[in-house]
Design an enzyme around this catalytic site. Structure first.
Site, PDB file in Angstrom:
ATOM      1  N   HIS A  43       0.862  -1.192   0.000  1.00  0.00           N
ATOM      2  CA  HIS A  43       0.000   0.000   0.000  1.00  0.00           C
ATOM      3  C   HIS A  43       0.891   1.233   0.000  1.00  0.00           C
ATOM      4  CE1 HIS A  43       1.378  -0.374   4.083  1.00  0.00           C
ATOM      5  NE2 HIS A  43       1.209   0.928   4.168  1.00  0.00           N
ATOM      6  N   HIS A 125       5.713   6.333  -0.933  1.00  0.00           N
ATOM      7  CA  HIS A 125       6.433   5.081  -1.197  1.00  0.00           C
ATOM      8  C   HIS A 125       5.583   3.878  -0.819  1.00  0.00           C
ATOM      9  CE1 HIS A 125       7.055   5.682   3.090  1.00  0.00           C
ATOM     10  NE2 HIS A 125       7.280   4.387   3.185  1.00  0.00           N
TER      11      HIS A 125
HETATM   12  P1  2AM Z   1       6.483   2.298   6.122  1.00  0.00           P
HETATM   13  O1  2AM Z   1       5.908   1.356   5.133  1.00  0.00           O
HETATM   14  O2  2AM Z   1       7.407   3.291   5.533  1.00  0.00           O
HETATM   15  O3  2AM Z   1       7.028   1.598   7.336  1.00  0.00           O
HETATM   16  C1  2AM Z   1       1.493   1.153   8.704  1.00  0.00           C
HETATM   17  O4  2AM Z   1       2.450   0.967   9.693  1.00  0.00           O
HETATM   18  C2  2AM Z   1       1.973   2.135   7.675  1.00  0.00           C
HETATM   19  O5  2AM Z   1       2.177   3.420   8.276  1.00  0.00           O
HETATM   20  C3  2AM Z   1       3.278   1.755   7.010  1.00  0.00           C
HETATM   21  O6  2AM Z   1       3.140   1.964   5.620  1.00  0.00           O
HETATM   22  C4  2AM Z   1       4.288   2.700   7.566  1.00  0.00           C
HETATM   23  O7  2AM Z   1       5.236   3.161   6.643  1.00  0.00           O
HETATM   24  C5  2AM Z   1       3.455   3.907   7.925  1.00  0.00           C
HETATM   25  N1  2AM Z   1       4.067   4.682   9.012  1.00  0.00           N
HETATM   26  C6  2AM Z   1       4.449   5.975   8.933  1.00  0.00           C
HETATM   27  N2  2AM Z   1       4.941   6.399  10.102  1.00  0.00           N
HETATM   28  C7  2AM Z   1       4.902   5.352  10.943  1.00  0.00           C
HETATM   29  C8  2AM Z   1       5.304   5.152  12.294  1.00  0.00           C
HETATM   30  N3  2AM Z   1       5.799   6.134  13.036  1.00  0.00           N
HETATM   31  N4  2AM Z   1       5.150   3.928  12.824  1.00  0.00           N
HETATM   32  C9  2AM Z   1       4.625   2.910  12.082  1.00  0.00           C
HETATM   33  N5  2AM Z   1       4.220   3.037  10.813  1.00  0.00           N
HETATM   34  C10 2AM Z   1       4.355   4.245  10.233  1.00  0.00           C
END
Ligand code: 2AM
Length: 176
Positions: A43, A125
């Protein structure tokens, strides 16, 4: 303490694009690259809300439902590794304005409702691998997935039996 859920707004990828990405990933990266994100979990996050109460969820859903924005076309044609967060990602080389506007609006609504938002600019991303503890050779450009984004959604991150699953709770269409 009131019950909370770990929530975030994100774009879902079309099923066929999810499948094409994991097939491409399997041919491009060695097995030891890191922990691959499951196809159905791929996603693009718009705004991370953290662990929030049902009241806050309701308030943020209401605000999200008031967003009036057109759909847009997203092209996934870039990839990289972030060493600090240990992830390999793919994303758009040029983010469409509609994507930036939508994410900024959701992030501003979240911040105003007291959900901490990272001061880092939004970098759209799709995480492909987590726990990439070593430098990963990123495949040369040459891949390209393009699709129309006509909705965004609220997801819950559910950790159960050692696995994380992202469950869609609600979605909103982007007007054409
Ligand atoms: P990431 O894929 O770059 O880890 C669910 O966790 C989604 O929220 C993930 O896509 C994650 O991004 C994003 N996300 C952004 N900030 C976050 C945080 N502080 N902790 C966990 N997930 C985060």
């Amino acid at each position: 303490m009131a019950e909370t859920r770990r929530l975030f707004f994100a774009l879902q990828l079309p099923k066929e694009v999810q499948q094409q990405i994991i097939q491409w990933r399997a041919t491009q990266f060695p097995e030891e690259t890191g922990r691959p994100v499951a196809a159905e979990n791929l996603h693009l996050t718009l705004a991370f809300l953290g662990d929030i109460s049902a009241e806050k969820q309701q308030a943020l859903s209401l605000l999200a439902g008031r967003i009036r924005q057109r759909g847009f076309t997203l092209t996934i044609d870039d990839a990289g590794q972030w060493v600090r967060s240990n992830v390999v990602w793919i994303g758009p080389r040029h983010a469409p304005l509609g994507l930036i506007q939508l994410a900024n609006m959701l992030r501003a609504q979240a911040a105003r409702s007291g959900c901490y938002q990272s001061p880092q600019p939004f970098h759209p991303h799709i995480t492909l691998y987590r726990n990439t503890t070593r430098a990963v050779a990123i495949p040369p450009p040459g891949f390209r997935w393009q699709f129309k984004v006509e909705a965004f959604a609220l997801y819950e991150s559910v950790f159960k039996q050692g696995r994380t699953r992202y469950q869609q709770l609600q979605s909103w269409s982007l007007s054409n």
